[in-house]
Design a protein around this motif. Structure first.
Motif, PDB file in Angstrom:
ATOM      1  N   VAL B  80       0.847  -1.204   0.000  1.00  0.00           N
ATOM      2  CA  VAL B  80       0.000   0.000   0.000  1.00  0.00           C
ATOM      3  C   VAL B  80       0.879   1.250   0.000  1.00  0.00           C
ATOM      4  CG1 VAL B  80      -1.658   1.335   1.376  1.00  0.00           C
ATOM      5  CG2 VAL B  80      -1.975  -1.122   1.117  1.00  0.00           C
ATOM      6  N   CYS B  81       1.913   1.227   0.848  1.00  0.00           N
ATOM      7  CA  CYS B  81       2.816   2.390   0.944  1.00  0.00           C
ATOM      8  C   CYS B  81       3.550   2.609  -0.379  1.00  0.00           C
ATOM      9  CB  CYS B  81       3.832   2.194   2.060  1.00  0.00           C
ATOM     10  SG  CYS B  81       3.126   2.418   3.679  1.00  0.00           S
ATOM     11  N   ALA B  82       4.011   1.522  -1.002  1.00  0.00           N
ATOM     12  CA  ALA B  82       4.760   1.652  -2.259  1.00  0.00           C
ATOM     13  C   ALA B  82       3.885   2.280  -3.338  1.00  0.00           C
ATOM     14  CB  ALA B  82       5.265   0.280  -2.707  1.00  0.00           C
ATOM     15  N   SER B  83       2.649   1.780  -3.474  1.00  0.00           N
ATOM     16  CA  SER B  83       1.790   2.327  -4.534  1.00  0.00           C
ATOM     17  C   SER B  83       1.337   3.746  -4.199  1.00  0.00           C
ATOM     18  CB  SER B  83       0.597   1.405  -4.814  1.00  0.00           C
ATOM     19  OG  SER B  83       0.018   0.975  -3.630  1.00  0.00           O
ATOM     20  N   THR B  84       1.109   4.016  -2.908  1.00  0.00           N
ATOM     21  CA  THR B  84       0.731   5.378  -2.502  1.00  0.00           C
ATOM     22  C   THR B  84       1.856   6.359  -2.816  1.00  0.00           C
ATOM     23  OG1 THR B  84      -0.570   4.457  -0.700  1.00  0.00           O
ATOM     24  CG2 THR B  84      -0.076   6.793  -0.552  1.00  0.00           C
ATOM     25  N   LEU B  85       3.080   5.904  -2.555  1.00  0.00           N
ATOM     26  CA  LEU B  85       4.239   6.765  -2.805  1.00  0.00           C
ATOM     27  C   LEU B  85       4.370   7.073  -4.302  1.00  0.00           C
ATOM     28  CD1 LEU B  85       6.578   8.115  -1.275  1.00  0.00           C
ATOM     29  CD2 LEU B  85       7.970   6.132  -1.802  1.00  0.00           C
ATOM     30  N   VAL B  86       4.185   6.065  -5.119  1.00  0.00           N
ATOM     31  CA  VAL B  86       4.257   6.274  -6.575  1.00  0.00           C
ATOM     32  C   VAL B  86       3.196   7.281  -6.998  1.00  0.00           C
ATOM     33  CG1 VAL B  86       3.837   5.149  -8.806  1.00  0.00           C
ATOM     34  CG2 VAL B  86       5.302   4.057  -7.130  1.00  0.00           C
ATOM     35  N   PHE B  87       1.969   7.093  -6.501  1.00  0.00           N
ATOM     36  CA  PHE B  87       0.877   8.015  -6.838  1.00  0.00           C
ATOM     37  C   PHE B  87       1.227   9.442  -6.423  1.00  0.00           C
ATOM     38  CE2 PHE B  87      -2.856  10.344  -5.280  1.00  0.00           C
ATOM     39  CZ  PHE B  87      -3.558  10.468  -6.469  1.00  0.00           C
ATOM     40  N   ALA B  88       1.677   9.578  -5.163  1.00  0.00           N
ATOM     41  CA  ALA B  88       1.963  10.918  -4.624  1.00  0.00           C
ATOM     42  C   ALA B  88       3.084  11.607  -5.392  1.00  0.00           C
ATOM     43  CB  ALA B  88       2.314  10.808  -3.142  1.00  0.00           C
ATOM     44  N   LEU B  89       4.152  10.867  -5.689  1.00  0.00           N
ATOM     45  CA  LEU B  89       5.299  11.491  -6.350  1.00  0.00           C
ATOM     46  C   LEU B  89       4.952  11.960  -7.763  1.00  0.00           C
ATOM     47  CD1 LEU B  89       8.366   9.357  -5.179  1.00  0.00           C
ATOM     48  CD2 LEU B  89       7.342  11.365  -4.130  1.00  0.00           C
ATOM     49  N   LEU B 114       2.359  14.482  10.847  1.00  0.00           N
ATOM     50  CA  LEU B 114       2.141  13.032  10.700  1.00  0.00           C
ATOM     51  C   LEU B 114       3.466  12.293  10.528  1.00  0.00           C
ATOM     52  CD1 LEU B 114      -0.995  12.900   8.368  1.00  0.00           C
ATOM     53  CD2 LEU B 114      -0.838  12.001  10.678  1.00  0.00           C
ATOM     54  N   ALA B 115       4.368  12.879   9.720  1.00  0.00           N
ATOM     55  CA  ALA B 115       5.671  12.239   9.484  1.00  0.00           C
ATOM     56  C   ALA B 115       6.457  12.149  10.788  1.00  0.00           C
ATOM     57  CB  ALA B 115       6.455  13.019   8.442  1.00  0.00           C
ATOM     58  N   PHE B 144       7.385   3.399  11.101  1.00  0.00           N
ATOM     59  CA  PHE B 144       8.661   3.857  10.533  1.00  0.00           C
ATOM     60  C   PHE B 144       8.548   4.021   9.016  1.00  0.00           C
ATOM     61  CE2 PHE B 144      13.278   3.888  10.173  1.00  0.00           C
ATOM     62  CZ  PHE B 144      13.611   4.547  11.340  1.00  0.00           C
ATOM     63  N   ILE B 145       7.927   3.049   8.394  1.00  0.00           N
ATOM     64  CA  ILE B 145       7.788   3.072   6.925  1.00  0.00           C
ATOM     65  C   ILE B 145       6.865   4.210   6.490  1.00  0.00           C
ATOM     66  CG2 ILE B 145       6.892   1.758   4.938  1.00  0.00           C
ATOM     67  CD1 ILE B 145       7.858  -0.769   6.604  1.00  0.00           C
ATOM     68  N   MET B 149       7.843   7.408   4.303  1.00  0.00           N
ATOM     69  CA  MET B 149       7.094   7.711   3.073  1.00  0.00           C
ATOM     70  C   MET B 149       6.633   9.178   3.082  1.00  0.00           C
ATOM     71  SD  MET B 149       3.535   5.982   1.799  1.00  0.00           S
ATOM     72  CE  MET B 149       2.498   7.003   2.834  1.00  0.00           C
ATOM     73  N   LEU B 150       6.107   9.613   4.219  1.00  0.00           N
ATOM     74  CA  LEU B 150       5.646  11.004   4.318  1.00  0.00           C
ATOM     75  C   LEU B 150       6.812  11.984   4.176  1.00  0.00           C
ATOM     76  CD1 LEU B 150       3.018  10.606   7.158  1.00  0.00           C
ATOM     77  CD2 LEU B 150       2.540  11.222   4.800  1.00  0.00           C
ATOM     78  N   LEU B 151       7.948  11.586   4.744  1.00  0.00           N
ATOM     79  CA  LEU B 151       9.143  12.432   4.656  1.00  0.00           C
ATOM     80  C   LEU B 151       9.585  12.578   3.193  1.00  0.00           C
ATOM     81  CD1 LEU B 151      10.846  13.821   6.864  1.00  0.00           C
ATOM     82  CD2 LEU B 151      12.505  11.986   6.599  1.00  0.00           C
ATOM     83  N   ILE B 152       9.545  11.467   2.460  1.00  0.00           N
ATOM     84  CA  ILE B 152       9.901  11.513   1.028  1.00  0.00           C
ATOM     85  C   ILE B 152       8.929  12.427   0.278  1.00  0.00           C
ATOM     86  CG2 ILE B 152      10.053  10.135  -1.103  1.00  0.00           C
ATOM     87  CD1 ILE B 152      10.954   7.769   0.676  1.00  0.00           C
ATOM     88  N   ILE B 153       7.639  12.338   0.627  1.00  0.00           N
ATOM     89  CA  ILE B 153       6.627  13.180  -0.037  1.00  0.00           C
ATOM     90  C   ILE B 153       6.901  14.663   0.252  1.00  0.00           C
ATOM     91  CG2 ILE B 153       4.165  13.808  -0.021  1.00  0.00           C
ATOM     92  CD1 ILE B 153       3.529  10.817   0.331  1.00  0.00           C
ATOM     93  N   ILE B 154       7.197  14.969   1.519  1.00  0.00           N
ATOM     94  CA  ILE B 154       7.464  16.370   1.890  1.00  0.00           C
ATOM     95  C   ILE B 154       8.708  16.884   1.158  1.00  0.00           C
ATOM     96  CG2 ILE B 154       8.130  17.899   3.804  1.00  0.00           C
ATOM     97  CD1 ILE B 154       6.427  16.032   5.625  1.00  0.00           C
TER      98      ILE B 154
END
Lengths: 63, 175
Positions: B80-89, B114-115, B144-145, B149-154
């Motif tokens: 879920v996190c991997a696909s969410t990250l792809v979508f967000a980026l 949140l991060a 942690f994951i 993920m949120l940190l990468i998005i920010i």
């Protein structure tokens, strides 16, 4: 292909991209993408832009 | 198990409280224009294929090696996190992540909060040594994951902002 006619029509009205974006209810980036030729707008948006700038579809979007 | 359920209920209650607060403050007036919706469609497509690829990869890895490297819940949430990250980026890079009517500062603040809270809980779990049990990643690593993920998005949002500012300064884009 860049839409220079849209850019010049907007400049002639002394409008910024943000002002035009607000007038047609889209983001500033969308107006920029249209002007840069990176995005083909729908006919609905084209008409809205034409109304705001007082131009016809032919004048702004027909090649 | 009872502790997990209590935690889940607590998180649910906090999420509902935040949602109500956001609605009351009027920050939920999200509106995306046609270009943004199109970009989101592309992002959904890539997120879908990421999810599909992840599922296949995990399944095949398990089939051929038989090695269990994480528990079921963690495995699912990683996907879920991997696909969410792809979508967000993809959305961030195409200016389709935030509504053009949404106050950007609030989104940044909420995401940073949140991060930080997730990374904090993740570090606590790491300190307690809960992350790995019997050689397997446990559910405790999820915070942690998600925090990472949120940190990468920010960071991506900040990078995109910097790129946009540079383009504005170069005169390619009007501010």
């Amino acid at each position: 292909m860049k839409n220079l006619r849209l850019k010049s029509a907007r400049a002639a009205m002394d409008m910024s991209q943000q002002q035009l974006a607000d007038a047609v209810n889209v983001s500033r980036q969308t107006i920029n993408a249209i002007e840069m030729g990176d995005y083909n707008p729908t006919i609905k948006l084209c008409v809205a832009i034409c109304h705001v700038l007082g131009k016809t579809l032919d004048e702004l979007f027909w090649e | 198990m009872l502790g997990f359920l209590a935690g889940l209920l607590l998180v649910g209650a906090i999420a509902v409280a935040i949602a109500l607060l956001v609605k009351k403050l009027g920050y939920n007036k999200r509106e995306y224009d046609e270009r943004q919706k199109m970009a989101q469609g592309t992002a959904y497509k890539y997120a879908f294929f990421t999810s599909l690829g992840y599922g296949c990869l995990v399944g095949l890895f398990d089939l051929f090696t038989g090695i269990r490297w994480c528990d079921t819940m963690t495995c699912m949430l990683l996907g879920v996190c991997a696909s969410t990250l792809v979508f967000a980026l993809i959305c961030i890079w195409r200016d389709a992540y935030m509504s053009f009517k949404q106050p950007k500062r609030t989104v940044y603040l909420l995401m940073a909060l949140l991060a930080l809270s997730n990374l904090g809980i993740g570090c606590m779990n790491l300190g307690r040594g809960d992350l790995i049990e019997n050689g397997m990643l446990t559910f405790h690593c999820v915070n942690f994951i998600v925090g990472a993920m949120l940190l990468i998005i920010i960071l991506t949002m900040a990078l995109k902002g910097a790129v946009d500012r540079r383009r504005e300064n170069d005169g390619q884009v009007e501010g």
